[in-house]
Design an enzyme around this catalytic site. Structure first.
Site, PDB file in Angstrom:
ATOM      1  N   ASP A 351       0.842  -1.186   0.000  1.00  0.00           N
ATOM      2  CA  ASP A 351       0.000   0.000   0.000  1.00  0.00           C
ATOM      3  C   ASP A 351       0.888   1.250   0.000  1.00  0.00           C
ATOM      4  O   ASP A 351       1.896   1.294   0.700  1.00  0.00           O
ATOM      5  CB  ASP A 351      -0.854  -0.036   1.279  1.00  0.00           C
ATOM      6  CG  ASP A 351      -1.887   1.058   1.306  1.00  0.00           C
ATOM      7  OD1 ASP A 351      -2.795   1.026   0.465  1.00  0.00           O
ATOM      8  OD2 ASP A 351      -1.789   1.945   2.178  1.00  0.00           O
ATOM      9  N   GLU A 380       1.416   0.210  -4.921  1.00  0.00           N
ATOM     10  CA  GLU A 380       0.936   1.491  -5.415  1.00  0.00           C
ATOM     11  C   GLU A 380       2.142   2.423  -5.535  1.00  0.00           C
ATOM     12  O   GLU A 380       2.735   2.792  -4.529  1.00  0.00           O
ATOM     13  CB  GLU A 380      -0.068   2.097  -4.435  1.00  0.00           C
ATOM     14  CG  GLU A 380      -1.387   1.352  -4.347  1.00  0.00           C
ATOM     15  CD  GLU A 380      -2.362   2.061  -3.408  1.00  0.00           C
ATOM     16  OE1 GLU A 380      -3.508   2.304  -3.822  1.00  0.00           O
ATOM     17  OE2 GLU A 380      -1.986   2.376  -2.263  1.00  0.00           O
TER      18      GLU A 380
END
Ligand code: CA
Length: 669
Positions: A351, A380
């Site tokens: 993340d 990400e």
């Protein structure tokens, strides 16, 4: 995780606390001088000579261990004073094996004793994770665990990723699953909907995905494990204990062995079904600031700060961790290694990965490959706010060429296919908006350099940032933002459901035939929706749970997805691994009509049995007449139908490509 999911919580918590700030600009620089300690005996080790506690806290004045008989609401039965030891650690040992006991640490810094903490390395915890537990992990292994193996894959591009939340998959009454919302839900074979369609793990096998990507499954903060009947829902992007499973997914959060054993049972059942398990990991921030386990063991150290000493906030959740510092870097690396070794996890999704530094991510990937070459890492490639970490050190999408074994999500293909994520009504290539063609092509070539792709026309990226397609994860929808079904409803006003299903098929056909690794959000294959909720992180099950009756209602849609996945898995031409192969084997046709992309994959790419594959994507509202070279072609996708074995044959010439559909043909000679 993009949204400010937890800011409100953080502000509320901080306002109750006196502003204790352990960092100023000078501290920030001196953190690099702190000693570090990364051995596997950190915090707890039980062996033949007893139970050994080791806490890393270089600036502590004193540290004690408190022992408990239960996981909460009982006083300490014993307090052990720790003594200062090597490399910033404090240690104490007892000769007994304290299996069955619980413990916390209490650290004194600058003259005041901080709240108790289970530490940062608690591998087993009780209810709500406030006390760490001493268990014998040998007792948590399901039968056959020593022979358990995940799927062997050579490259990440061989994976088909299916992102899911434990509750979404099983909570709906139509799931037919007994252990609703639990790890064990994925261990139940032969579950069916009222209409008789397979659900749960059998559904995944039928669909043909290679890996599930489970939303955060470490112990997170938001769901009260002492009140499971309240049936709270949360995505779990609010980490509390990084190295223990979440209690609300176990059948008994008060039993520290249960969550460990049941998560392993889930992994084993999926592995037995040939499916790998990717964990979503959120090392970039913690749910709490001054009262996080990091802050309660070594205040200040694990976080980045602004010049005024306040927490910097690249996560949008109130803080950001400092992976560039040795103890934090080692923590991340050893934590993922632990999940890979103890739980047999097959991949990790980071993340807000760009909050971490490039060096840390490269070390993460290398350490995991050493354990098992089939393990892959993606993340990400962005932050949710500015960071003190210089941009050139961030694990950004734009820096992925510096991270050989890391992949990043392609927001390029995502937004170009369906329209911008933040503007619900904005359509994209697949829904008739011109001007996205070049950005879709960036996705098709996996963001590698290609002589026919003009990156200056890219919507999001202006240069070929990937050095290989193995560095790209392609998708149109995930847990964040409107899921595809809802996005289509908002961006295709006046459309019928059948028209939206056509658009979904076209959108996913582009994703699944593009170079890179395809990724999908659970339930799209049966056209479920989330009732237009774009940020359902704490929405009730009535929004999030998959209604499995849709599998029968939308049986054609499911059949399409299944065949699309089979097409990809049977044909290495869609899974090239080098930029050179992509540049050589992919040839785009010159097209001047808006919302049309036409290209070929040539030369038996990737060793494919098919010499040439021709793909024509028509995102416009009108039929398009495509020119197909003379040859012995098998049509595998046409007018919203797909069959890897062939729908019909043609000798080339011209072919109509109906509006909002993909045409795919292949020839073997
Ligand atoms: Ca929890």
């Amino acid at each position: 995780m993009r949204f400010k999911l937890c800011t409100a919580l953080v502000l509320a918590a901080s306002s109750l606390l006196a502003p204790v700030t352990y960092a100023d600009t000078n501290m920030e620089q001196s953190y690099a001088e702190w000693p570090s300690y990364a051995a596997s005996d950190l915090e707890l080790k039980v062996d033949g000579s007893g139970t050994h506690f080791t806490l890393w806290s270089p600036k502590a004045d004193a540290v004690e261990v408190r022992l408990y008989d239960t996981d909460r609401n009982t006083p300490a039965v014993e307090t052990l004073k720790m003594h200062k030891s090597d490399n910033g650690t404090w240690r104490v040992s007892v000769p007994e094996k304290l299996y069955g006991k619980f413990y916390t640490f209490a650290v004194t810094v600058d003259g005041h004793q901080l709240d108790e903490t289970p530490g940062v390395w608690a591998k087993a915890v009780g209810t709500n994770g406030h006390r760490a537990a001493i268990i014998d992990f040998a007792n948590t292994n399901p039968e056959g665990w020593e022979n358990d193996r995940g799927p062997v894959i050579e490259n990440i591009t061989d994976a088909v990723l299916y992102e899911m939340h434990h509750r979404d998959m099983s909570m709906h009454p139509s799931s037919g699953i007994v252990h609703k919302g639990k790890f064990l839900a994925m261990t139940e074979p032969m579950t069916t909907s009222p209409e008789g369609a397979s659900t749960g793990i059998d559904h995944l096998k039928e669909l043909g995905v290679t890996h599930v990507h489970i939303l955060p499954s470490y112990d997170y903060n938001s769901v009260d494990e002492s009140n499971l009947p309240a049936n709270q829902y949360n995505w779990g992007y609010d980490p509390y204990n990084y190295n223990a499973p979440e209690g609300s997914y176990s059948t008994d959060p008060g039993n520290p062995e249960a969550r460990v054993r049941e998560m392993k049972q889930m992994v084993k059942a999926l592995h037995d079904a040939g499916i790998g398990v990717v964990m979503d990991v959120v090392y970039n921030h913690t749910a709490n600031n001054d009262d996080s386990n990091f802050s309660l063991t070594a205040p200040g150290y694990y976080y980045r700060h602004r010049a005024d000493g306040s927490y910097s906030d690249a996560s949008g959740c109130g803080n950001e961790t400092a992976s560039e510092r040795q103890q934090m870097r080692d923590f991340i690396i050893n934590s993922v290694k632990y999940w890979a070794q103890e739980y047999h996890i097959d991949g990790f999704r980071f993340d807000l990965m760009a909050i971490h530094d490039i060096e840390t991510m490269n070390e993460v990937a290398a350490a995991l490959k050493e354990i098992n070459p089939s393990i892959f890492v993606y993340g990400e490639g962005w932050t949710a706010g500015d960071s003190p970490l210089p941009a050139e050190q961030r694990a950004l999408k734009e820096n992925v060429a510096k991270m050989k074994d890391i992949a990043v999500f392609s927001d390029d293909i995502r937004d170009a296919i369906k329209g911008h994520y933040s503007n619900a009504a904005d359509p994209g290539f697949a829904t008739g908006k011109p001007g996205n063609e070049e950005t879709v092509k960036i996705g098709i070539v996996g963001a590698t350099a290609h002589p026919q792709v003009d990156y200056s026309k890219g919507n999001n990226s202006k240069f070929p940032y990937a050095s290989a397609p193995t560095q790209i994860v392609n998708y149109v929808s995930c847990h964040d933002d409107l899921m595809l079904t809802d996005k289509l409803a908002k961006s295709m006003p006046g459309s019928t459901e059948a028209e939206r299903q056509r658009a979904a098929r076209l959108a996913q056909t582009i994703v699944f035939t593009s170079q890179g690794t395809p990724f999908m959000w659970s339930g799209e294959e049966i056209f479920r929706d989330k009732k237009g909720v774009h940020n359902s992180y704490k929405s009730p099950d009535s929004i999030n749970a998959i209604d499995w009756s849709l599998k029968t209602k939308n049986a054609d849609q499911f059949e399409y997805y299944k065949n699309l996945i089979r097409l990809r898995r049977e044909h290495p031409a869609f899974r090239m691994t080098t930029a050179e192969d992509v540049a050589r084997n992919i040839v785009f046709d010159k097209v001047s009509t808006p919302n049309i992309i036409s290209y070929s994959i040539k030369n038996n790419a990737g060793g494919d049995a098919w010499k040439e594959i021709k793909l024509v994507f028509n995102g416009s509202k009108e039929a398009y007449t495509a020119k197909i070279p003379k040859g012995e072609w098998t049509v595998v996708a046409y007018d919203g139908s797909i069959n890897p074995d062939g729908l019909f044959t043609t000798k080339g010439g011209t072919m109509d490509v109906p509006a909002t559909s993909a045409l795919i043909l292949a020839r073997v000679k």
